[in-house]
Design an enzyme around this catalytic site. Structure first.
Site, PDB file in Angstrom:
ATOM      1  N   LEU A   1       0.832  -1.204   0.000  1.00 45.96           N
ATOM      2  CA  LEU A   1       0.000   0.000   0.000  1.00 45.96           C
ATOM      3  C   LEU A   1       0.868   1.256   0.000  1.00 45.96           C
ATOM      4  O   LEU A   1       1.882   1.314   0.698  1.00 45.96           O
ATOM      5  CB  LEU A   1      -0.919  -0.032   1.221  1.00 45.96           C
ATOM      6  CG  LEU A   1      -1.933  -1.184   1.178  1.00 45.96           C
ATOM      7  CD1 LEU A   1      -2.481  -1.471   2.569  1.00 45.96           C
ATOM      8  CD2 LEU A   1      -3.053  -0.884   0.198  1.00 45.96           C
TER       9      LEU A   1
ATOM     10  N   GLU B   1      -2.547 -16.717  14.784  1.00 44.20           N
ATOM     11  CA  GLU B   1      -3.185 -15.540  14.170  1.00 44.20           C
ATOM     12  C   GLU B   1      -4.645 -15.452  14.593  1.00 44.20           C
ATOM     13  O   GLU B   1      -5.126 -14.380  14.989  1.00 44.20           O
ATOM     14  CB  GLU B   1      -3.093 -15.622  12.645  1.00 44.20           C
ATOM     15  CG  GLU B   1      -1.684 -15.453  12.125  1.00 44.20           C
ATOM     16  CD  GLU B   1      -1.583 -15.521  10.605  1.00 44.20           C
ATOM     17  OE1 GLU B   1      -0.571 -15.052  10.081  1.00 44.20           O
ATOM     18  OE2 GLU B   1      -2.493 -16.052   9.949  1.00 44.20           O
TER      19      GLU B   1
ATOM     20  N   GLU C   1       5.922   2.200   5.660  1.00 45.36           N
ATOM     21  CA  GLU C   1       6.977   1.173   5.601  1.00 45.36           C
ATOM     22  C   GLU C   1       6.328  -0.205   5.746  1.00 45.36           C
ATOM     23  O   GLU C   1       5.579  -0.443   6.701  1.00 45.36           O
ATOM     24  CB  GLU C   1       7.988   1.383   6.737  1.00 45.36           C
ATOM     25  CG  GLU C   1       9.159   0.412   6.647  1.00 45.36           C
ATOM     26  CD  GLU C   1       9.880   0.204   7.988  1.00 45.36           C
ATOM     27  OE1 GLU C   1      10.545  -0.822   8.129  1.00 45.36           O
ATOM     28  OE2 GLU C   1       9.733   1.066   8.873  1.00 45.36           O
ATOM     29  N   VAL C   2       6.607  -1.101   4.817  1.00 44.09           N
ATOM     30  CA  VAL C   2       5.961  -2.421   4.833  1.00 44.09           C
ATOM     31  C   VAL C   2       6.275  -3.149   6.142  1.00 44.09           C
ATOM     32  O   VAL C   2       7.443  -3.303   6.517  1.00 44.09           O
ATOM     33  CB  VAL C   2       6.427  -3.264   3.624  1.00 44.09           C
ATOM     34  CG1 VAL C   2       5.867  -4.688   3.718  1.00 44.09           C
ATOM     35  CG2 VAL C   2       5.988  -2.619   2.322  1.00 44.09           C
TER      36      VAL C   2
ATOM     37  N   HIS D   1       0.659 -10.415  10.495  1.00 45.12           N
ATOM     38  CA  HIS D   1       1.855 -10.847   9.763  1.00 45.12           C
ATOM     39  C   HIS D   1       2.349 -12.168  10.369  1.00 45.12           C
ATOM     40  O   HIS D   1       2.448 -12.288  11.596  1.00 45.12           O
ATOM     41  CB  HIS D   1       2.937  -9.771   9.876  1.00 45.12           C
ATOM     42  CG  HIS D   1       4.126 -10.034   9.012  1.00 45.12           C
ATOM     43  ND1 HIS D   1       4.094  -9.872   7.641  1.00 45.12           N
ATOM     44  CD2 HIS D   1       5.372 -10.465   9.315  1.00 45.12           C
ATOM     45  CE1 HIS D   1       5.274 -10.198   7.136  1.00 45.12           C
ATOM     46  NE2 HIS D   1       6.067 -10.554   8.128  1.00 45.12           N
TER      47      HIS D   1
HETATM   48  C1  GAR Z   1      -1.928 -15.114   6.911  1.00 39.32           C
HETATM   49  O1  GAR Z   1      -1.008 -16.069   7.361  1.00 39.32           O
HETATM   50  C2  GAR Z   1      -1.350 -13.723   7.053  1.00 39.32           C
HETATM   51  O2  GAR Z   1      -0.489 -13.591   8.145  1.00 39.32           O
HETATM   52  C3  GAR Z   1      -0.592 -13.586   5.769  1.00 39.32           C
HETATM   53  O3  GAR Z   1      -1.422 -14.187   4.805  1.00 39.32           O
HETATM   54  C4  GAR Z   1      -2.144 -15.254   5.413  1.00 39.32           C
HETATM   55  C5  GAR Z   1      -3.599 -15.114   5.004  1.00 39.32           C
HETATM   56  O4  GAR Z   1      -4.336 -16.227   5.405  1.00 39.32           O
HETATM   57  N1  GAR Z   1      -0.323 -12.206   5.475  1.00 39.32           N
HETATM   58  C6  GAR Z   1       0.822 -11.768   4.995  1.00 39.32           C
HETATM   59  O5  GAR Z   1       1.751 -12.489   4.723  1.00 39.32           O
HETATM   60  C7  GAR Z   1       0.878 -10.268   4.788  1.00 39.32           C
HETATM   61  N2  GAR Z   1       2.210  -9.865   4.507  1.00 39.32           N
HETATM   62  P1  GAR Z   1      -5.916 -16.174   5.416  1.00 39.32           P
HETATM   63  O6  GAR Z   1      -6.338 -15.645   4.040  1.00 39.32           O
HETATM   64  O7  GAR Z   1      -6.348 -17.596   5.595  1.00 39.32           O
HETATM   65  O8  GAR Z   1      -6.364 -15.274   6.525  1.00 39.32           O
END
Ligand code: GAR
Length: 192
Positions: free
Chosen positions: A98, A176, A146-147, A112
């Site tokens: 973004l 998560e 910043e990413v 993340h």
């Molecule tokens: C998750 O593991 C999230 O941390 C990662 O994408 C996955 C989405 O899973 N995001 C990134 O890597 C962002 N840089 P989901 O679609 O099942 O929620």
């Protein structure tokens, strides 16, 4: 009682989005209720679209391929979120970098799959699995230009010793799903 409106952006599977809707949508926390006003995706074939549909949440498609630049795509996102009157935007597996067009305007939180500041950027889950540390984990953080560089909201870590990749990936997603809803509530509680 006030209502805090959130929108969830996703690009793929949508498992975090699904958990957030189930745990937060139309639920009461302290003196406010959360309303998931929309799920927004940039991918017409995202598996998460059905998950949001099944949970009764409107899905808005903004295909980044229809825009000439990152800035033009981000402007469309900003306008959409402003029209929806969103208090907090949730990036739940939203796989787009973004620009400041978005990050300077929209208050957002991201999940993340690594213990930031380690493994910023793409392929973090795989790089974290392969990394030499014995501890891995996930981070919910505020979004800045910043990413993966914004203020940390919550982290959860675990010992990855002896895990194969599939077990590691499952553990990352479980972490998560545990901390992201809590992190969203924590940020909403501090919004004025
Ligand atoms: C998750 O593991 C999230 O941390 C990662 O994408 C996955 C989405 O899973 N995001 C990134 O890597 C962002 N840089 P989901 O679609 O099942 O929620």
């Amino acid at each position: 009682m006030s209502v805090k409106q959130i929108a969830i952006l996703f690009s793929g599977e949508g498992s975090n989005m699904e958990v957030l809707i189930k745990k937060l949508h139309q639920k009461r926390f302290d003196d406010f209720e959360v309303e998931v006003v929309a799920a927004i995706t940039n991918k017409p074939d995202a598996k998460g679209i059905k998950k949001a549909d099944d949970l009764g949440i409107d899905v808005i498609m903004i295909d980044h391929k229809s825009y000439d630049s990152r800035e033009a795509f981000d402007m469309k996102l900003v306008e959409t979120l402003q029209d929806l009157d969103v208090d907090l935007t949730i990036l739940a597996g939203f796989m787009r970098i973004l620009t400041p067009v978005f990050t300077d305007t929209i208050k957002a939180i991201n999940i993340h799959p690594a213990l930031l500041p380690l493994y910023k950027g793409a392929d973090a889950l795989k790089r974290s699995f392969e990394g030499k540390e014995t501890t891995a984990g996930v981070t919910a953080h505020l979004v800045v230009s910043e990413v993966d560089g914004g203020e940390m909201v919550l982290q959860k870590s675990f010992d990855k010793t002896g895990m194969d990749f599939d077990t590691f990936e499952e553990k990352i997603h479980a972490c998560e799903h545990e901390i992201f809803p809590k992190a969203v509530i924590k940020v909403l509680q501090n919004l004025h």
